[in-house]
Each structure stands twice: as structure tokens, then as C-alpha cells.
Design an enzyme around this catalytic site. Structure first.
Site, PDB file in Angstrom:
ATOM      1  N   ARG A 124       0.888  -1.171   0.000  1.00  0.00           N
ATOM      2  CA  ARG A 124       0.000   0.000   0.000  1.00  0.00           C
ATOM      3  C   ARG A 124       0.918   1.212   0.000  1.00  0.00           C
ATOM      4  O   ARG A 124       1.662   1.430   0.970  1.00  0.00           O
ATOM      5  CB  ARG A 124      -0.920  -0.012   1.219  1.00  0.00           C
ATOM      6  CG  ARG A 124      -1.698   1.276   1.379  1.00  0.00           C
ATOM      7  CD  ARG A 124      -2.849   1.193   2.357  1.00  0.00           C
ATOM      8  NE  ARG A 124      -3.984   0.508   1.768  1.00  0.00           N
ATOM      9  CZ  ARG A 124      -5.242   0.622   2.192  1.00  0.00           C
ATOM     10  NH1 ARG A 124      -5.525   1.399   3.228  1.00  0.00           N
ATOM     11  NH2 ARG A 124      -6.216  -0.039   1.601  1.00  0.00           N
ATOM     12  N   HIS A 151      -6.981   0.711  -6.804  1.00  0.00           N
ATOM     13  CA  HIS A 151      -7.270  -0.141  -5.642  1.00  0.00           C
ATOM     14  C   HIS A 151      -7.936  -1.409  -6.199  1.00  0.00           C
ATOM     15  O   HIS A 151      -9.136  -1.638  -6.039  1.00  0.00           O
ATOM     16  CB  HIS A 151      -8.196   0.603  -4.677  1.00  0.00           C
ATOM     17  CG  HIS A 151      -8.246   0.027  -3.297  1.00  0.00           C
ATOM     18  ND1 HIS A 151      -7.541  -1.105  -2.922  1.00  0.00           N
ATOM     19  CD2 HIS A 151      -8.937   0.423  -2.190  1.00  0.00           C
ATOM     20  CE1 HIS A 151      -7.788  -1.352  -1.641  1.00  0.00           C
ATOM     21  NE2 HIS A 151      -8.636  -0.453  -1.181  1.00  0.00           N
ATOM     22  N   GLN A 154     -10.119  -3.920  -4.088  1.00  0.00           N
ATOM     23  CA  GLN A 154     -11.403  -3.334  -3.706  1.00  0.00           C
ATOM     24  C   GLN A 154     -12.424  -3.496  -4.824  1.00  0.00           C
ATOM     25  O   GLN A 154     -13.554  -3.957  -4.610  1.00  0.00           O
ATOM     26  CB  GLN A 154     -11.211  -1.840  -3.396  1.00  0.00           C
ATOM     27  CG  GLN A 154     -12.474  -1.125  -2.993  1.00  0.00           C
ATOM     28  CD  GLN A 154     -12.976  -1.560  -1.627  1.00  0.00           C
ATOM     29  OE1 GLN A 154     -12.221  -1.537  -0.664  1.00  0.00           O
ATOM     30  NE2 GLN A 154     -14.224  -1.963  -1.525  1.00  0.00           N
ATOM     31  N   ASP A 246     -17.062   7.279  -2.545  1.00  0.00           N
ATOM     32  CA  ASP A 246     -15.847   7.114  -1.745  1.00  0.00           C
ATOM     33  C   ASP A 246     -15.561   8.472  -1.105  1.00  0.00           C
ATOM     34  O   ASP A 246     -16.201   9.485  -1.436  1.00  0.00           O
ATOM     35  CB  ASP A 246     -14.696   6.652  -2.669  1.00  0.00           C
ATOM     36  CG  ASP A 246     -13.389   6.392  -1.918  1.00  0.00           C
ATOM     37  OD1 ASP A 246     -13.423   6.240  -0.669  1.00  0.00           O
ATOM     38  OD2 ASP A 246     -12.322   6.357  -2.567  1.00  0.00           O
ATOM     39  N   CYS A 286     -16.462   1.909  -0.263  1.00  0.00           N
ATOM     40  CA  CYS A 286     -15.323   1.037   0.068  1.00  0.00           C
ATOM     41  C   CYS A 286     -14.956   1.118   1.538  1.00  0.00           C
ATOM     42  O   CYS A 286     -14.305   0.210   2.054  1.00  0.00           O
ATOM     43  CB  CYS A 286     -14.131   1.407  -0.804  1.00  0.00           C
ATOM     44  SG  CYS A 286     -13.637   3.126  -0.655  1.00  0.00           S
ATOM     45  N   ARG A 314     -13.958  -8.589   0.571  1.00  0.00           N
ATOM     46  CA  ARG A 314     -12.532  -8.326   0.362  1.00  0.00           C
ATOM     47  C   ARG A 314     -11.730  -9.582   0.684  1.00  0.00           C
ATOM     48  O   ARG A 314     -10.804  -9.943  -0.026  1.00  0.00           O
ATOM     49  CB  ARG A 314     -12.060  -7.171   1.279  1.00  0.00           C
ATOM     50  CG  ARG A 314     -12.619  -5.798   0.964  1.00  0.00           C
ATOM     51  CD  ARG A 314     -12.073  -5.235  -0.338  1.00  0.00           C
ATOM     52  NE  ARG A 314     -10.621  -5.200  -0.351  1.00  0.00           N
ATOM     53  CZ  ARG A 314      -9.877  -4.244   0.194  1.00  0.00           C
ATOM     54  NH1 ARG A 314     -10.442  -3.201   0.758  1.00  0.00           N
ATOM     55  NH2 ARG A 314      -8.545  -4.289   0.128  1.00  0.00           N
TER      56      ARG A 314
END
Ligand code: CP
Ligand code: NVA
Length: 340
Positions: A124, A151, A154, A246, A286, A314
Site C-alpha cells: 500500500r 485499488h 477493492q 468514496d 469502500c 474483500r
């Protein structure tokens, strides 16, 4: 090549085991790394793993995963760690929030150390180029667990959630309202691979990156997906099966918070906006959510919200990705699980 993966993941776990990884790309840096068939293969295998977790309990026995995170995480860290544990593998978490990867030694030197010790690297990062550079140098799979550009885990989990809810993804439309950010990019590309429809409403100056849109449209020409971009939230939401948003201020953009709050205020997902969607429409995020900013409590706490299904999925989707990338056999194939 890809059809073999698809066929394999539609079989029973034991039948699927020998074929699942033969042609899988080595890294998951971007959704662009996958073909439409491979995106479907992830969703199919995730479904099998979710239904029959015990069949995959030893799939990655002896495999080791390291996570380097330059930004905070609740879901991504824990779903990777719990997922790896349930496949029989082990994880090591390196908190990289105090200094960026590459500050102490070169990325290529880090990559060449890690490939001697572990089997997969989960990153990340602030800068997407960090993930690309590590992937270029490491001879073990590298997974993007969020960068400034994408991402991917996700978006795969989100479309898995939509498939569970609605079945045929080619028949549904997602309205994405908010920032044209990393999550938006991965949703666009995943939608394109799956032949689905996405309508995106973003304020002027906060559109998704032109290159990602061009790539998504190129994939869509093959798959029949529909990618519609605009700036009107009501137009995007009209008749949609899912409404997605988001945060307005992603990690690393904290200094822009005031200007972003002003620019995005008309893009809040509230009950009025949700009324324009289909009666059966779900609300997606998310997470983490900023209640009272991009979404109201009334929407995120309503029965329409599937945010915790997304969070649960996830784990199932990332387990599928790990099995595909690491060549995991099933528990009935112990010989395949020896440490590489
Ligand atoms: N959605 C998501 O990636 O959450 P975290 O930042 O908590 O990992
Ligand atoms: N766009 C958000 C996603 C968090 C999971 C961010 O990058 O901070």
C-alpha cells in the site's frame, strides 16, 4: 489460455487445483494486468472459496506473505492477514507509515531481499510507481493493496458483491458519484472487463485520469461495457442498480480538504439523491466513510447499504487472488503446498 482458468475455477476445488495458476499473470498491480476472463476467474474462485472455505484450508500451507503499508488500513490489512491464515499461510506486517518505501535503501534492493524470504508481497503506497518498480524487480508476485492510482482488490470485491446480489453483471448499472480517484479507476476498469455499465459523476477538475478512461473504453469495445462520464449526480443515479461513493479526500490529500469539501458538496449521497435510483438499488462504499460528508447516516445505515458485504468479500476475493498467484493446491493436494 485464459479460458483454461475460467473452466478450472468452475470445477470442484480438487478438479480446479492443477489448472488455476498455469497462465496467471505474475503480479496484480492494476486491473489492466488482467483479461476479462481472468477477472471472471477471480470472481468464480472467490465464490467457491466463500462457499467451501474448509476445502482451501491448506491451499497455501508453507507460503509466506509480507505486507508493507505506507498508509493506514483496517480492512485491507486484516482481510489479507485473516485470508492468508485461513489458507494455511503466514503473514508479516511492516508498518511503513513513518517513512516511505525506498527511503532507506533502493526499491530494487528491497525487492531482491524479499524474494529470498517470502512468496508474495502486498504493498500500500502513496506512489503507484513504487508498486510498479517493486513488481519489475521482485521475482515473486506483487499485489497492489492501494496506490494513488488504483485499488484493484477493492473493485474486484465490489463487483463480486454486485454479482452475488444481482447475478448477471452485464444487466446492471452502477452510478459512481464523487472523486475520480484510485477506487473510481479500478471500478472503471473492472466494469469494462465484465461488460457492465458504469455512469460516473465527478466535479470539474476531479474526473478520472484520461489514460484510465481510455484504457477502460478500449476494453469496453471488446466486452460491450458502457462507460459514461459526466458531472451531474442526478443523471448518473437515475435508474441505477447501485450507487457508489468514496471519500472526497483520499489519504495523502489531507491538505486539500477545505477546497474538496466545497467542490464535492453537491455530490453527497443522501436520501433525495437515492430516490432517483431503482427501487431495489443498493448503496456501496469502500469505507472508511465520512458520515455527513460524502454520505448521510440515513443512507449508510439503511437496509440498502451493502458496505459490510463489500468489506467481508474483500477477504474471499483476496484469498482467490492469493491462490491464483501462488499456485495453491487444495487441501487434498498436500504435495503442491511445499514451500517453493
Ligand atoms: N477499503 C479499504 O481499503 O479499507 P482500508 O483503508 O481500511 O484498508
Ligand atoms: N480513495 C481512498 C480509498 C480508501 C480505501 C483513499 O485512497 O484514501
Amino acid at each position: 489460455m485464459s479460458s483454461q482458468i475460467v473452466n478450472a475455477t468452475r470445477m470442484t476445488p480438487t478438479e480446479a487445483a492443477p489448472e488455476t495458476t498455469a497462465f496467471w499473470p505474475r503480479d496484480l498491480v492494476s486491473i489492466r494486468d488482467l483479461s476479462p476472463q481472468e477477472v471472471r476467474a477471480v470472481l468464480d474462485l472467490a465464490s467457491l472459496i466463500k462457499q467451501r472455505p474448509a476445502d482451501f484450508r491448506g491451499a497455501l500451507a508453507g507460503k509466506q506473505m509480507v505486507l508493507f503499508f505506507e498508509k493506514p488500513s483496517l480492512r485491507t490489512r486484516l482481510t489479507f492477514e485473516a485470508g492468508m491464515a485461513s489458507l494455511g499461510g503466514v503473514s508479516f506486517f511492516v508498518d511503513q507509515t513513518a517513512s516511505h518505501l525506498g527511503a532507506r535503501e533502493s526499491l530494487s534492493d528491497i525487492a531482491h531481499n524479499l524474494e529470498r524470504w517470502v512468496n508474495v508481497l502486498v504493498l500500500r503506497t502513496f506512489d503507484h510507481a513504487t508498486v510498479e518498480t517493486m513488481a519489475a524487480h521482485a521475482c515473486i508476485p506483487v499485489i497492489n493493496a492501494l496506490s494513488d492510482v488504483e485499488h484493484p482488490c477493492q473493485a474486484l470485491a465490489d463487483y463480486f458483491t454486485l454479482q452475488e446480489r444481482f447475478g448477471d453483471l452485464r444487466k446492471i448499472s452502477v452510478a459512481y458519484v464523487g472523486d475520480g480517484n484510485n477506487v473510481a479507476h479500478s471500478l472503471l476498469l473492472t466494469c469494462a472487463h465484465l461488460g457492465s455499465t458504469i455512469r460516473m459523476a465527478t466535479p470539474q477538475g476531479y474526473e478520472p485520469a484520461a489514460q484510465v478512461v481510455a484504457d477502460a473504453r478500449e476494453i469496453a469495445r471488446e466486452t460491450g461495457a458502457r462507460i459514461e462520464l459526466g458531472c451531474d449526480p442526478e443523471a448518473a443515479v437515475r435508474g441505477a442498480d447501485a450507487v457508489y461513493t468514496d471519500t472526497w479526500t483520499s489519504m495523502g490529500q489531507e491538505r486539500q480538504v477545505a477546497e474538496r469539501m466545497a467542490a464535492f458538496a453537491p455530490y453527497q449521497i443522501n436520501e433525495d439523491l437515492m430516490h432517483g435510483a431503482a427501487d431495489h438499488a443498493v448503496f456501496m462504499h469502500c469505507l472508511p466513510a465520512h458520515r455527513g460528508a460524502e454520505v448521510t447516516d440515513a443512507v449508510i445505515d439503511s437496509p440498502r447499504a451493502v458496505v459490510f458485504d463489500q468489506a467481508e468479500n474483500r477477504m474471499h476475493v483476496q484469498k482467490a487472488i492469493l491462490v491464483l498467484l501462488l499456485g495453491g493446491g487444495m487441501s487434498r493436494f498436500p504435495g503442491r503446498n511445499a514451500h517453493a
